[in-house]
Design a protein around this motif. Sequence first.
Motif, PDB file in Angstrom:
ATOM      1  N   ALA A 104      34.201  -7.024  75.025  1.00  0.00           N
ATOM      2  CA  ALA A 104      33.679  -6.136  73.979  1.00  0.00           C
ATOM      3  C   ALA A 104      32.434  -6.745  73.342  1.00  0.00           C
ATOM      4  N   CYS A 105      32.499  -8.036  73.057  1.00  0.00           N
ATOM      5  CA  CYS A 105      31.349  -8.740  72.474  1.00  0.00           C
ATOM      6  C   CYS A 105      30.142  -8.649  73.405  1.00  0.00           C
ATOM      7  N   GLY A 106      30.349  -8.856  74.680  1.00  0.00           N
ATOM      8  CA  GLY A 106      29.265  -8.766  75.659  1.00  0.00           C
ATOM      9  C   GLY A 106      28.693  -7.364  75.738  1.00  0.00           C
ATOM     10  N   ARG A 107      29.573  -6.371  75.782  1.00  0.00           N
ATOM     11  CA  ARG A 107      29.114  -4.976  75.879  1.00  0.00           C
ATOM     12  C   ARG A 107      28.260  -4.573  74.682  1.00  0.00           C
ATOM     13  N   VAL A 108      28.729  -4.909  73.462  1.00  0.00           N
ATOM     14  CA  VAL A 108      27.943  -4.497  72.283  1.00  0.00           C
ATOM     15  C   VAL A 108      26.615  -5.232  72.222  1.00  0.00           C
ATOM     16  N   THR A 109      26.588  -6.467  72.684  1.00  0.00           N
ATOM     17  CA  THR A 109      25.337  -7.237  72.668  1.00  0.00           C
ATOM     18  C   THR A 109      24.349  -6.672  73.685  1.00  0.00           C
ATOM     19  N   VAL A 110      24.827  -6.310  74.873  1.00  0.00           N
ATOM     20  CA  VAL A 110      23.954  -5.700  75.884  1.00  0.00           C
ATOM     21  C   VAL A 110      23.305  -4.441  75.317  1.00  0.00           C
ATOM     22  N   ILE A 111      24.095  -3.633  74.629  1.00  0.00           N
ATOM     23  CA  ILE A 111      23.583  -2.374  74.083  1.00  0.00           C
ATOM     24  C   ILE A 111      22.662  -2.631  72.886  1.00  0.00           C
ATOM     25  N   ALA A 112      23.129  -3.409  71.922  1.00  0.00           N
ATOM     26  CA  ALA A 112      22.371  -3.617  70.679  1.00  0.00           C
ATOM     27  C   ALA A 112      21.030  -4.291  70.926  1.00  0.00           C
ATOM     28  N   LEU A 113      21.002  -5.262  71.837  1.00  0.00           N
ATOM     29  CA  LEU A 113      19.769  -5.999  72.107  1.00  0.00           C
ATOM     30  C   LEU A 113      18.989  -5.405  73.281  1.00  0.00           C
ATOM     31  N   GLN A 114      19.491  -4.301  73.819  1.00  0.00           N
ATOM     32  CA  GLN A 114      18.834  -3.613  74.939  1.00  0.00           C
ATOM     33  C   GLN A 114      18.479  -4.610  76.046  1.00  0.00           C
ATOM     34  N   LEU A 115      19.467  -5.409  76.437  1.00  0.00           N
ATOM     35  CA  LEU A 115      19.228  -6.487  77.393  1.00  0.00           C
ATOM     36  C   LEU A 115      18.784  -5.994  78.768  1.00  0.00           C
ATOM     37  N   ASN A 116      19.020  -4.724  79.056  1.00  0.00           N
ATOM     38  CA  ASN A 116      18.591  -4.163  80.340  1.00  0.00           C
ATOM     39  C   ASN A 116      17.492  -3.135  80.172  1.00  0.00           C
ATOM     40  N   ASN A 117      16.610  -3.377  79.191  1.00  0.00           N
ATOM     41  CA  ASN A 117      15.484  -2.459  79.010  1.00  0.00           C
ATOM     42  C   ASN A 117      14.582  -2.522  80.237  1.00  0.00           C
ATOM     43  N   ILE A 118      13.775  -1.505  80.425  1.00  0.00           N
ATOM     44  CA  ILE A 118      12.964  -1.367  81.645  1.00  0.00           C
ATOM     45  C   ILE A 118      12.013  -2.542  81.849  1.00  0.00           C
ATOM     46  N   VAL A 119      11.431  -3.058  80.780  1.00  0.00           N
ATOM     47  CA  VAL A 119      10.514  -4.194  80.907  1.00  0.00           C
ATOM     48  C   VAL A 119      11.261  -5.422  81.422  1.00  0.00           C
ATOM     49  N   SER A 120      12.398  -5.728  80.825  1.00  0.00           N
ATOM     50  CA  SER A 120      13.168  -6.907  81.234  1.00  0.00           C
ATOM     51  C   SER A 120      13.644  -6.800  82.678  1.00  0.00           C
ATOM     52  N   VAL A 121      14.164  -5.640  83.056  1.00  0.00           N
ATOM     53  CA  VAL A 121      14.663  -5.460  84.418  1.00  0.00           C
ATOM     54  C   VAL A 121      13.523  -5.562  85.433  1.00  0.00           C
ATOM     55  N   THR A 122      12.378  -4.983  85.110  1.00  0.00           N
ATOM     56  CA  THR A 122      11.222  -5.046  86.020  1.00  0.00           C
ATOM     57  C   THR A 122      10.753  -6.488  86.207  1.00  0.00           C
ATOM     58  N   VAL A 123      10.675  -7.241  85.118  1.00  0.00           N
ATOM     59  CA  VAL A 123      10.266  -8.646  85.209  1.00  0.00           C
ATOM     60  C   VAL A 123      11.305  -9.441  85.992  1.00  0.00           C
ATOM     61  N   ARG A 124      12.586  -9.199  85.728  1.00  0.00           N
ATOM     62  CA  ARG A 124      13.639  -9.923  86.463  1.00  0.00           C
ATOM     63  C   ARG A 124      13.573  -9.633  87.957  1.00  0.00           C
TER      64      ARG A 124
END
Length: 138
Positions: A104-124
Motif C-alpha cells: 500500500a505504501c509503495g502504491r500510494v507513493t508511485v501515484i502521489a509522486l508520479q514515479l511513472n510519468n512520461i518524462v521519467s519512463v522515456t529517460v529510463r
Amino acid sequence: MSETLREKIRTQAGNQCGYCRSLQKYVLGLLEIEHIIPKAKGGTEDEDNLWLACRLCNGYKGIQTDAIDPVTGRRVKLFNPRKQEWSRHFEWGEDGTQIIGRTACGRVTVIALQLNNIVSVTVRQQWVLAGWHPPKEI
C-alpha cells in the motif's frame, strides 16, 4: 543547512533519489535535499528528516505525507526512504522502466509522486538501452 550535512546525506543516500532511484551521475542538475515531513507540516531540518530526491520526485511530492491506496481505500503514509527499504515496497517492471508498488505504501507513493510519468519512463528507456538501468540497490 551546512555543507557538511548536505554531503553526509548525499553519501548516506548513495547519490541516488530515494524515490525513483535515479543516480546523480545520470540526472541533469543536482539531486535535492528534501524534507521527508515537509517544513509546512512541521518537519524539521534534523538529519533524520532529510534525504536525497530528484527535482521531479521532490516537486511532485510537495507537502504530501500520505495518500489513499487505490486497492484498500485506506489513507497510507508515503514511503520514507530514510527508514524503509525500497525493494520491500517497490520493484521494477519487466522492462525496467516502470516502478511497481508492491505494498500500500509503495502504491500510494508511485501515484502521489508520479514515479511513472512520461518524462521519467522515456529517460529510463534510454538508460536501459545504455545498460545503466535499473540501478542496483544500495
